[in-house]
Design a protein around this motif. Structure first.
Motif, PDB file in Angstrom:
ATOM      1  N   THR A   1      69.066 -15.740  71.047  1.00 49.50           N
ATOM      2  CA  THR A   1      69.547 -16.705  70.129  1.00 49.50           C
ATOM      3  C   THR A   1      69.240 -16.423  68.572  1.00 49.50           C
ATOM      4  O   THR A   1      70.054 -16.585  67.627  1.00 49.50           O
ATOM      5  N   VAL A   2      67.836 -16.173  68.348  1.00 50.36           N
ATOM      6  CA  VAL A   2      67.467 -15.947  67.167  1.00 50.36           C
ATOM      7  C   VAL A   2      68.025 -14.800  66.622  1.00 50.36           C
ATOM      8  O   VAL A   2      68.358 -14.677  65.474  1.00 50.36           O
ATOM      9  N   MET A   3      68.126 -13.690  67.300  1.00 56.48           N
ATOM     10  CA  MET A   3      68.452 -12.286  66.986  1.00 56.48           C
ATOM     11  C   MET A   3      70.232 -12.675  66.683  1.00 56.48           C
ATOM     12  O   MET A   3      70.517 -12.131  65.561  1.00 56.48           O
ATOM     13  N   ALA A   4      70.797 -13.228  67.222  1.00 63.65           N
ATOM     14  CA  ALA A   4      72.164 -13.565  67.247  1.00 63.65           C
ATOM     15  C   ALA A   4      72.378 -14.331  65.949  1.00 63.65           C
ATOM     16  O   ALA A   4      73.073 -14.302  65.157  1.00 63.65           O
ATOM     17  N   PHE A   5      71.389 -15.389  65.512  1.00 62.93           N
ATOM     18  CA  PHE A   5      71.554 -15.953  64.328  1.00 62.93           C
ATOM     19  C   PHE A   5      71.217 -15.009  63.131  1.00 62.93           C
ATOM     20  O   PHE A   5      72.180 -15.002  62.122  1.00 62.93           O
TER      21      PHE A   5
ATOM     22  N   VAL B   1      75.486 -19.582  75.658  1.00 62.88           N
ATOM     23  CA  VAL B   1      74.455 -20.241  74.868  1.00 62.88           C
ATOM     24  C   VAL B   1      73.960 -19.548  73.726  1.00 62.88           C
ATOM     25  O   VAL B   1      73.466 -20.097  72.692  1.00 62.88           O
ATOM     26  N   ILE B   2      73.691 -18.232  73.713  1.00 62.68           N
ATOM     27  CA  ILE B   2      73.223 -17.623  72.517  1.00 62.68           C
ATOM     28  C   ILE B   2      74.455 -17.678  71.464  1.00 62.68           C
ATOM     29  O   ILE B   2      73.894 -17.188  70.362  1.00 62.68           O
ATOM     30  N   GLN B   3      75.425 -17.933  71.708  1.00 60.55           N
ATOM     31  CA  GLN B   3      76.547 -18.145  70.502  1.00 60.55           C
ATOM     32  C   GLN B   3      76.103 -19.286  69.507  1.00 60.55           C
ATOM     33  O   GLN B   3      76.458 -19.271  68.640  1.00 60.55           O
ATOM     34  N   LEU B   4      74.965 -20.030  70.275  1.00 63.67           N
ATOM     35  CA  LEU B   4      74.824 -21.252  69.370  1.00 63.67           C
ATOM     36  C   LEU B   4      73.857 -20.821  68.206  1.00 63.67           C
ATOM     37  O   LEU B   4      73.704 -21.067  66.944  1.00 63.67           O
TER      38      LEU B   4
ATOM     39  N   SER C   1      82.932 -10.357  70.935  1.00 63.05           N
ATOM     40  CA  SER C   1      81.458 -10.499  71.123  1.00 63.05           C
ATOM     41  C   SER C   1      81.093 -10.473  72.923  1.00 63.05           C
ATOM     42  O   SER C   1      80.409  -9.884  73.439  1.00 63.05           O
ATOM     43  N   SER C   2      82.197 -11.246  73.165  1.00 58.59           N
ATOM     44  CA  SER C   2      81.848 -11.413  74.833  1.00 58.59           C
ATOM     45  C   SER C   2      82.329  -9.982  75.533  1.00 58.59           C
ATOM     46  O   SER C   2      81.691  -9.714  76.580  1.00 58.59           O
ATOM     47  N   GLY C   3      83.315  -9.329  74.837  1.00 58.73           N
ATOM     48  CA  GLY C   3      83.372  -7.912  75.647  1.00 58.73           C
ATOM     49  C   GLY C   3      82.280  -7.134  75.554  1.00 58.73           C
ATOM     50  O   GLY C   3      81.596  -6.348  76.335  1.00 58.73           O
ATOM     51  N   HIS C   4      81.711  -7.143  74.264  1.00 56.33           N
ATOM     52  CA  HIS C   4      80.481  -6.153  74.032  1.00 56.33           C
ATOM     53  C   HIS C   4      79.159  -6.777  74.868  1.00 56.33           C
ATOM     54  O   HIS C   4      78.439  -5.883  75.068  1.00 56.33           O
ATOM     55  N   LEU C   5      79.226  -8.152  75.021  1.00 57.59           N
ATOM     56  CA  LEU C   5      78.001  -8.441  75.904  1.00 57.59           C
ATOM     57  C   LEU C   5      78.262  -8.017  77.268  1.00 57.59           C
ATOM     58  O   LEU C   5      77.422  -8.238  78.439  1.00 57.59           O
ATOM     59  N   ARG C   6      79.393  -7.541  77.728  1.00 57.44           N
ATOM     60  CA  ARG C   6      79.552  -7.125  79.045  1.00 57.44           C
ATOM     61  C   ARG C   6      79.478  -5.507  79.068  1.00 57.44           C
ATOM     62  O   ARG C   6      79.217  -5.045  79.803  1.00 57.44           O
ATOM     63  N   ILE C   7      80.016  -4.745  77.855  1.00 54.05           N
ATOM     64  CA  ILE C   7      80.034  -3.486  77.783  1.00 54.05           C
ATOM     65  C   ILE C   7      78.508  -3.047  77.650  1.00 54.05           C
ATOM     66  O   ILE C   7      78.200  -1.972  78.515  1.00 54.05           O
ATOM     67  N   VAL C   8      77.834  -3.477  76.818  1.00 52.63           N
ATOM     68  CA  VAL C   8      76.497  -2.800  76.502  1.00 52.63           C
ATOM     69  C   VAL C   8      75.385  -2.878  77.835  1.00 52.63           C
ATOM     70  O   VAL C   8      74.919  -2.098  78.075  1.00 52.63           O
TER      71      VAL C   8
ATOM     72  N   VAL D   1      80.379 -24.148  69.312  1.00 58.27           N
ATOM     73  CA  VAL D   1      79.218 -24.983  69.701  1.00 58.27           C
ATOM     74  C   VAL D   1      79.603 -25.965  70.945  1.00 58.27           C
ATOM     75  O   VAL D   1      78.684 -26.120  71.702  1.00 58.27           O
ATOM     76  N   LEU D   2      80.893 -26.437  71.140  1.00 52.95           N
ATOM     77  CA  LEU D   2      81.206 -27.343  72.462  1.00 52.95           C
ATOM     78  C   LEU D   2      81.067 -26.338  73.469  1.00 52.95           C
ATOM     79  O   LEU D   2      80.235 -26.840  74.647  1.00 52.95           O
ATOM     80  N   SER D   3      81.411 -25.041  73.446  1.00 49.15           N
ATOM     81  CA  SER D   3      81.181 -24.258  74.763  1.00 49.15           C
ATOM     82  C   SER D   3      79.843 -23.762  74.981  1.00 49.15           C
ATOM     83  O   SER D   3      79.492 -23.980  76.007  1.00 49.15           O
ATOM     84  N   GLY D   4      78.849 -23.647  73.771  1.00 49.50           N
ATOM     85  CA  GLY D   4      77.773 -23.480  74.191  1.00 49.50           C
ATOM     86  C   GLY D   4      76.927 -24.617  74.719  1.00 49.50           C
ATOM     87  O   GLY D   4      76.014 -24.659  75.803  1.00 49.50           O
ATOM     88  N   LEU D   5      77.279 -25.687  74.319  1.00 49.92           N
ATOM     89  CA  LEU D   5      76.505 -27.045  74.501  1.00 49.92           C
ATOM     90  C   LEU D   5      76.955 -27.206  76.075  1.00 49.92           C
ATOM     91  O   LEU D   5      76.083 -27.852  77.162  1.00 49.92           O
ATOM     92  N   TYR D   6      78.358 -27.052  76.465  1.00 55.94           N
ATOM     93  CA  TYR D   6      78.704 -27.397  77.644  1.00 55.94           C
ATOM     94  C   TYR D   6      78.254 -26.326  78.739  1.00 55.94           C
ATOM     95  O   TYR D   6      77.551 -26.622  79.786  1.00 55.94           O
ATOM     96  N   GLU D   7      77.944 -25.101  78.449  1.00 52.98           N
ATOM     97  CA  GLU D   7      77.257 -24.165  79.377  1.00 52.98           C
ATOM     98  C   GLU D   7      75.857 -24.561  79.339  1.00 52.98           C
ATOM     99  O   GLU D   7      75.233 -24.279  80.629  1.00 52.98           O
TER     100      GLU D   7
END
Length: 274
Positions: A227-231, A46-49, A23-30, A199-205
């Motif tokens: 975030t809604v789309m991600a859900f 954050v949107i990983q939440l 996901s992190s790779g695609h969020l850089r590529i797209v 969750v910890l990563s998202g809350l930390y960021e």
């Protein structure tokens, strides 16, 4: 960030968080292909939440059983050998490596690790790793047979996903397959393991954004939409992958990773994307 960008990136996050394609790779590529600005690691976290909400709801019964039994086992020794109590410990143990390495290498991860050449290479290399794990793994064990060793090994594999392009689900599923887990069992543990780490990563960021120590170009509205789309798409991808792996190999994901990885390297080298 426009609402259109937020929708596209949210869908990208939802589909690629649980499929073993990074996901992190695609969020850089797209964004690079579309000509948009890099949304940054903070936006990604954050949107990983949204995808974590999907996994919490999808596995709510299993997660509740694990949490309840693990807590009860702290004061009732007879419960400590039960599957749910052991799973609770394995999830904790497997989360420790990514928490440590994530903090130690926080700056390189948020800057240099987002290089497109690196992302393309990692997509290809770990696509091959995924394929090999599927071929050599015995796939004769279920989640109930897991041990502390398995939790440590899968946790170390998860920490590799700090590098965009590796894929958290891809790394943990590969590790599970190498350890002899069935495809569906490896995927199921991978999904459960995503909860504490992401969750910890998202809350930390998110806390850094609130404190003003880190920023993102996305406004509050764009963050909510993404975030809604991600859900929504994350929930759908969980259901799809569990059904798919019950009767199929991971070859299609390896092929996809090889093609996309090669394309990213070629486009970056030609100057078409940057």
């Amino acid at each position: 960030m426009s609402i259109l960008e937020a929708i596209v990136l949210g869908i990208t996050q939802g589909l690629s968080e649980f499929l073993p394609i990074s996901s992190s790779g695609h969020l850089r590529i797209v964004p690079a292909v579309a000509g948009w600005d890099d949304p940054g690691a903070a936006f990604t976290a954050v949107i990983q939440l949204g995808t974590m909400a999907a996994v919490l709801i999808y596995f709510r019964r299993e997660l509740w059983a694990v949490a309840r039994t693990w807590l009860a086992s702290l004061r009732r020794p007879e419960l400590r050998r039960t599957v749910d109590a052991r799973l609770g410990w394995y999830l904790i143990i497997a989360t420790v490596p990514i928490a440590i390495f994530g903090k130690l290498f926080e700056h390189p991860i948020e800057t240099g690790a987002r290089d497109l050449y690196l992302i393309g290479a990692m997509l290809m290399v770990f696509g091959v790793v995924l394929y090999v794990s599927d071929r050599v793994g015995t796939q004769e064990r279920d989640v109930e047979s897991m041990s502390t060793r398995d939790g440590v090994a899968i946790g170390l594999a998860q920490s590799l996903a700090l590098i965009p392009g590796v894929s958290r689900s891809g790394a943990t599923i590969s590790a599970g397959l190498f350890l002899g887990l069935e495809r569906e069992a490896a995927a199921r543990f991978s999904f459960l393991l995503s909860v504490p780490a992401v969750v910890l990563s998202g809350l930390y960021e998110f806390s850094k954004i609130v404190r003003g120590t880190e920023s993102t170009d996305a406004g509050t509205g764009a963050l909510i939409v993404a975030t809604v789309m991600a859900f929504v798409f994350g929930y759908a991808s969980i259901a799809f992958l569990l059904r798919y792996l019950a009767t199929h190999t991971v070859t299609v994901f390896t092929v996809y990773r090889l093609v996309v990885g090669a394309a990213v390297i070629a486009l970056t080298a030609s100057g078409a994307i940057s």
